[in-house]
Scaffold this motif. Structure first.
Motif, short mmCIF file in Angstrom:
data_model
loop_
_atom_site.label_atom_id
_atom_site.label_comp_id
_atom_site.label_asym_id
_atom_site.label_seq_id
_atom_site.Cartn_x
_atom_site.Cartn_y
_atom_site.Cartn_z
N LYS A 1 62.83 69.02 42.09
CA LYS A 1 63.56 67.61 42.39
C LYS A 1 64.18 67.51 42.49
O LYS A 1 64.65 66.26 43.47
CB LYS A 1 64.02 67.85 40.21
CG LYS A 1 63.32 67.72 39.53
CD LYS A 1 64.03 67.86 38.20
CE LYS A 1 62.97 68.27 36.76
NZ LYS A 1 63.23 67.69 35.67
N VAL A 2 65.12 67.97 43.44
CA VAL A 2 65.77 68.26 44.73
C VAL A 2 65.64 68.81 45.76
O VAL A 2 66.31 70.41 45.76
CB VAL A 2 67.99 68.39 44.04
CG1 VAL A 2 68.70 67.82 44.83
CG2 VAL A 2 67.77 67.95 42.41
N GLY B 1 60.05 55.60 43.82
CA GLY B 1 61.57 55.51 43.04
C GLY B 1 62.20 56.83 43.47
O GLY B 1 63.45 57.41 42.91
N THR C 1 64.73 63.43 45.02
CA THR C 1 66.05 63.14 44.55
C THR C 1 66.49 64.02 46.12
O THR C 1 66.54 65.23 46.24
CB THR C 1 66.92 63.42 43.68
OG1 THR C 1 66.95 62.62 42.85
CG2 THR C 1 68.18 63.07 44.40
N THR D 1 55.74 60.59 43.96
CA THR D 1 56.64 61.64 42.37
C THR D 1 57.71 61.12 42.47
O THR D 1 58.31 60.78 44.33
CB THR D 1 56.32 62.99 42.86
OG1 THR D 1 56.74 63.77 42.26
CG2 THR D 1 56.44 63.09 44.57
N VAL D 2 58.94 61.63 41.66
CA VAL D 2 60.23 61.34 41.69
C VAL D 2 60.89 62.29 42.52
O VAL D 2 61.03 63.59 41.54
CB VAL D 2 60.87 60.14 40.76
CG1 VAL D 2 62.47 60.48 40.26
CG2 VAL D 2 60.22 59.37 40.17
N MET E 1 56.93 68.90 47.94
CA MET E 1 56.77 68.30 46.33
C MET E 1 55.41 67.83 45.57
O MET E 1 55.64 67.84 44.72
CB MET E 1 56.53 66.49 47.39
CG MET E 1 58.16 66.18 48.58
SD MET E 1 57.66 64.78 49.31
CE MET E 1 57.57 63.12 48.34
N GLN E 2 54.55 69.39 46.52
CA GLN E 2 53.80 69.30 45.10
C GLN E 2 54.09 69.57 43.78
O GLN E 2 53.62 70.41 42.87
CB GLN E 2 52.45 70.19 46.13
CG GLN E 2 52.23 68.97 47.45
CD GLN E 2 51.46 68.23 46.39
OE1 GLN E 2 51.04 67.54 45.94
NE2 GLN E 2 51.79 67.52 47.60
N ALA F 1 56.69 70.30 40.85
CA ALA F 1 56.88 69.48 39.76
C ALA F 1 58.52 70.23 40.23
O ALA F 1 59.37 69.07 39.61
CB ALA F 1 56.21 70.03 38.30
N ARG G 1 65.23 58.40 46.15
CA ARG G 1 66.13 58.09 46.53
C ARG G 1 66.55 59.25 48.05
O ARG G 1 66.52 60.35 47.81
CB ARG G 1 67.63 57.95 45.47
CG ARG G 1 66.62 56.77 44.88
CD ARG G 1 67.63 56.28 43.59
NE ARG G 1 68.22 58.12 42.68
CZ ARG G 1 68.70 58.13 41.97
NH1 ARG G 1 69.76 57.62 41.85
NH2 ARG G 1 68.42 59.55 41.60
#
Lengths: 960, 114
Positions: B78-79, B38, B105, B102-103, B72-73, B75, B40
């Motif tokens: 996010k971007v 998920g 962007t 994990t999601v 990425m670890q 939370a 992008r």
């Protein structure tokens, strides 16, 4: 992070025995803790305490899913009674149970869990597995594994990880088992760079700065392929250091250790403090996940090394609940001087709420690397095989990829409510998507927002796309050709082709990726273009870039991509039968305009049309007002030098424009014939942005009646009329208001006077269709008319000019041919579905041709329709064939004179100039048809009018 | 505060945030690459848009795979912005997203016209 947040993120580390709200269980636990000698009263007290604690913790962790007010879709077998017979069928229904809902044990807030559960929902046929997964994650479940077998791209690892993501904000680790020894799940050989990863960071830094020694670079290139990426020039682009910390095979780790030792020495990094490099054995992912109380996915489990999982049997027995304890020894301990743990014991008592293992595997038909698992593994892991995707699954995934929400499945489950209150349903979909966007850290992409607002279009188009994809998938599945009615493809579709080009869900992703960006589009084959050969080698000066909303032509781009893919994957590689079948499937599914077998145009919208959506289609008047405000202010600033205000809000507020649009929207302009234009009066435009206008048609004043007197100042300007066509709501309402039956009335009067006898019925029927085209009453939805407005040219000379309009009301598209318009209006025209052509532009005719082809596409007979449009055009415009042909230099004045002479002397009363020209050999019929095409007439700036139709200001009615 | 009256222009940080949102939306309109689980990846041309996104304090900037996986670890990250000179390819990013479900962007800076 606050203390409460810290506590919340520790909740999944709670031992599952402390979460079980079961008095019998907690009583046993209390007895075990207090010992056999403890009194029953003490045990009861401890039981009570434990029960309260379990209740409290559960309440903090449980997020119910599928309650009476928040039902959750579910697919499964159900007895369905039909005509007195009971049949077992697979149906899509819902779970809505307040007493026993599904439960997600999560550290995340409820809204996040819900957004993920609904937006990322597995496809309907996978929902029972999703349900099972949730059940196995409950504290009372002793089976902490789920294994799924299915086709590649079905979404197995996505679903496994989804359940983990719904529970925790931490990423779910996915371990690729392909080609690996499964003992590494327990103990693995890794490189140890020490705390802070000093050595890798130093190497990365030098690599980026280009300061690594050549010998070091050469050594680093020898690192295992899984860790190093080279660019096109074979230079190192990246090093995946973490690969050596838990993803590499032992031999790769050993090789890397030796290489990096050398590199550290060459670079002089071996002596620096902190640059440690060692090789260790450590707990593998299974043990780490168990200790950390987290989820993990073992991907492609049946692609692991044959026989390597024999030592795992006791672990699977523990994980599936058969045993409560299991000890595993570390075979790597002391191997090659490595350190590490010597063994590990899994104990049920240590099991934490967050621990779970999902295993995925491909069907054994998927290539040689996929192996059949041992009987004991099947027995212990009880793999669940995914059913083949249904059309509903395809539709679900298409919606998810396009909008971020599985609109089709949600619509099917909440159909009655959605039909009853579509707006509320749309708002709910948007709310889900927006909550998920918060997790993504960015706003919802505009395209998705527009599609969700037009969710019905999404449901309709995705149904058709699903049908096509499903058929495409069947046609490319060599294994099932016999059972899916594709026996004729046996020669073209073999297993190799299936593996390479078979259609799975991943293809939707690829096709959407290709369709999302706005790219240059190939012109129609017959479009006219003129290259500037003289200056060809000079870089051209480009026109002003027009902004294009990505959703305006999204449907067209998607269908274009599918057209291309279908060709590339079949005809282009010699699979002719497959190509023919795929083309037929595309037509049957209605990807482009639907033409029925009898030649009639279907009123069902095609995928292309359904997915070409703009803010003009928005049901939210606030959005339309915001878009209208932008056009309004940009236009006013561009055409009125006195307005220099940069703040849109100070020119007009959205609220005021919203009220004006509501008034326009409530006006049935097809009846009232009211037109609305931009109010240019400085004093009042802030309060009343739209002024009124009306049509004064000279055809309504037959000879002998008194004509209306108009002054130049009465006639609406070309710019203002065009600007109104670029405003949401106003555009459509104005296009509704410009039609009349005056030409028919006038013609009937003239006909009666000249020929009291009835005309031939055949001719009458053809004329009737042409009249209908002038009146916007044709069943094909096509109409044309010409309006007269005032225009000031570059030299400041003011005169009245024609604006020709060709409309396809079924497809909500129009061609408007007029003068040059302010550039700020061009992008709004695209949104409005209006193709504007400046009749003086060098490629005007080609643009008009392309637009007419587009507007007539899907009609019974596009060529005949174009001729009817041309005839309808001539009803109002002063078209003199002879003069026209001379002006276009198709014939000489002398040839015209000769033809007229012959016509005059002709004995045939019905003879016409065109027939004479052909007879005389001046032009062929084809040349004549080409030179008198509607496009030629539409761009002719000398074309006068037989009956002018002026757009005039209506000063009697107040501005709004 | 000088006591000379309220400032009428919006604070600079608000302007920067608004610009960052606009830049992100512009980039998102130009299409994306779908990544595993998920996430992008949106390409963003080098220029004001990439500079603005990079400056946003809610956006994490990573230049190496080590930094990427570490980021990425978290939370809160996010971007994630990947500058043009970053040591990673699209395939690298895809690989890291595949093993860390994990999601996120991603905005990846690219050369104009790429």
């Amino acid at each position: 992070m606050t203390k409460k947040m810290e506590q919340d993120t520790q909740l999944l580390k709670t031992k599952i025995k402390d979460l079980i709200v079961d008095e019998g269980f907690q009583h046993k636990e209390a007895r075990r803790l207090l010992g056999e000698k403890a009194s029953e009263a003490a045990v009861r007290k401890e039981t009570e305490r434990r029960m309260e604690r379990a209740q409290e913790l559960s309440e903090k962790l449980v997020r119910p899913l599928g309650t009476t007010t928040r039902p959750y879709p579910m697919w499964g077998s159900q007895r369905v009674d039909y005509k007195g017979q009971s049949n077992l069928e697979q149906v899509l229904s819902r779970i809505a149970d307040d007493s026993n809902p599904m439960k997600v044990y999560s550290e995340r807030p409820y809204s996040e869990v819900i957004a993920m559960a609904y937006c990322d929902m597995p496809v309907p046929s996978m929902l029972p597995l999703f349900f099972d997964g949730l059940e196995r994650r409950k504290p009372e479940s002793t089976n902490r594994t789920q294994m799924m077998i299915g086709d590649p791209g079905a979404g197995k690892s996505f679903m496994g990880a989804l359940q983990g993501r719904m529970r925790s904000t931490k990423p779910v680790e996915v371990f690729d088992c392909g080609g690996k020894n499964m003992n590494e799940l327990l103990f693995e050989m890794v490189l140890d760079f020490g705390a802070g990863d000093a050595l890798p960071k130093a190497v990365d830094k030098r690599l980026q700065a280009g300061s690594l020694e050549a010998l070091s670079l050469a050594k680093l290139k020898q690192l295992p392929a899984g860790a190093v990426t080279l660019d096109d020039d074979k230079n190192i682009k990246s090093i995946d250091w973490n690969y050596f910390k838990g993803n590499a095979k032992p031999q790769d780790v050993e090789a890397a250790f030796s290489i990096l030792k050398d590199v550290a020495q060459i670079e002089g990094l071996d002596n620096a403090s902190g640059n440690m490099l060692g090789m260790n054995s450590q707990y593998g992912p299974l043990i780490r996940w168990f200790i950390e109380g987290r989820e993990g996915v073992l991907d492609e489990y049946n692609k692991s090394k044959e026989g390597s999982d024999n030592g795992l049997q006791t672990v699977w027995q523990f994980l599936n609940g058969e045993t409560n304890e299991c000890t595993v020894e570390n075979p790597l301990k002391n191997k090659d001087l490595t350190n590490g743990p010597s063994s590990f014991t899994f104990r049920r008592d240590d099991m934490q709420a967050g621990f779970f293992v999902t295993l995925t595997g491909n069907k054994t038909e998927d290539g040689l690397t996929t192996r059949s698992l041992n009987k004991s593994v099947y027995s212990r892991l009880s793999p669940q095989t995914l059913p083949d995707p249904t059309e509903a699954d395809w539709q679900h995934r298409i919606c998810q990829m396009m909008c971020g929400v599985p609109v089709s499945t949600l619509y099917n489950v909440f159909r009655e409510q959605a039909d009853e209150n579509p707006k509320e349903f749309g708002q709910w979909l948007m709310q889900l998507r927006k909550t998920k966007a918060e997790l993504e850290g960015v706003p919802v992409p505009e395209l998705q927002e527009t599609l969700l607002e037009n969710w019905r279009n999404v449901v309709n188009s995705s149904r058709k796309l699903a049908r096509f994809y499903s058929e495409w998938s069947e046609m490319t599945n060599a294994e099932n050709l016999m059972t899916t009615g594709n026996t004729d493809l046996i020669e073209e579709v073999d297993e190799e082709y299936s593996k390479k080009e078979g259609i799975d869900f991943r293809k939707i992703k690829q096709h959407l990726e290709a369709a999302l960006p706005i790219r240059p589009r190939m012109l129609p084959e017959d479009a006219e273009t003129k290259a500037d050969f003289k200056n060809f080698m000079e870089q051209p000066k480009l026109g002003e870039k027009e902004y294009e909303n990505p959703s305006v032509a999204f449907g067209t781009r998607l269908v274009d991509v599918l057209d291309r893919m279908v060709f590339e994957k079949s005809e282009a590689i010699g699979k002719h039968k497959l190509y023919e079948k795929l083309k037929a499937s595309m037509d049957n599914a209605g990807l482009r305009d639907i033409v029925l077998q009898d030649g009639a145009h279907s009123f069902q919208r095609s995928v292309e049309e359904d997915l070409n959506v703009s803010v003009f289609d928005s049901t939210d008047v606030g959005k339309r007002a915001a878009a209208a405000r932008k056009v309004f202010c940009d236009y006013i600033r561009q055409v009125d030098p006195q307005i220099v205000e940069a703040d849109d809000d100070k020119i007009i507020t959205i609220a005021r424009l919203k009220r004006a649009l509501q008034t326009v929207g409530d006006d049935n302009t097809a009846e009232t014939k009211d037109l609305f234009i931009v109010n240019r009066d400085h004093e009042s435009l802030g309060a009343f942005p739209l002024a009124r206008a009306k049509i004064e048609d000279m055809a309504a004043y037959p000879e002998g009646t008194e004509e209306v007197e108009l002054s130049v100042s009465d006639i609406v300007s070309h710019e203002d009329f065009m600007a109104a066509l670029a405003l949401p709501t106003v555009s459509a309402k104005n296009l509704d208001a410009i039609w009349d039956t005056n030409i028919r009335t006038l013609s009937e009067q003239i006909e009666k006077e000249q020929n009291p006898q009835d005309t031939e019925p055949e001719k009458k029927s053809s004329a009737d269709e042409i009249f209908k085209i002038t009146e916007n009453r044709s069943e094909q939805g096509l109409a044309t008319t010409t309006l007269r407005v005032m225009f000031k040219d570059a030299a400041g000379k003011e005169s009245d000019v024609s604006v020709h309009i060709v409309l396809n009301k079924n497809r909500k598209k129009a061609l408007v041919v007029g003068e040059k318009v302010p550039t700020k209006l061009l992008s709004a025209f695209k949104e409005a579905g209006i193709i504007h052509v400046d009749r003086h532009a060098p490629n005007a005719k080609a643009k008009v041709d392309a637009a007419l082809t587009d507007l007539t596409r899907g009609t019974r007979n596009p060529e005949l329709t174009k001729r009817h449009l041309a005839d309808a055009f001539r009803f109002r415009n002063d078209f003199d064939l002879g003069e026209f042909l001379v002006a276009k230099k198709a014939i000489t004045p002398a040839e015209l004179k000769a033809a007229r002479e012959e016509l005059k002397n002709s004995n045939e009363p019905e003879a016409k100039l065109d027939e004479v020209l052909i007879k005389q050999g001046v032009l062929t019929a084809a040349q004549l048809a080409d030179k008198t095409k509607l496009s030629e007439m539409l761009v002719d700036d000398k074309m006068g009018m037989l009956y002018e139709k002026y757009v005039v200001k209506d000063r009697k009615k107040p501005s709004i | 505060m000088t006591g000379e009256g309220r400032k009428t222009s919006p604070p600079a940080d608000l302007l920067e945030k608004t610009a960052s949102v606009a830049a992100q939306q512009n980039a998102m309109e130009r299409g994306c690459k779908f990544l595993p689980h998920g996430s992008r990846l949106f390409p963003v041309e080098q220029g004001w848009e990439s500079t603005t996104i990079r400056r946003d304090d809610k956006v994490s900037v990573v230049s190496t795979l080590l930094e990427l996986e570490e980021t990425m670890q978290s939370a809160d990250a996010k971007v994630i912005f990947i500058p043009i000179g970053a040591m990673m390819t699209d395939a690298d990013i895809e690989k890291i997203c595949q093993r860390n479900a994990t999601v996120r962007t991603f905005f990846k800076e690219v050369k104009k016209g790429e």
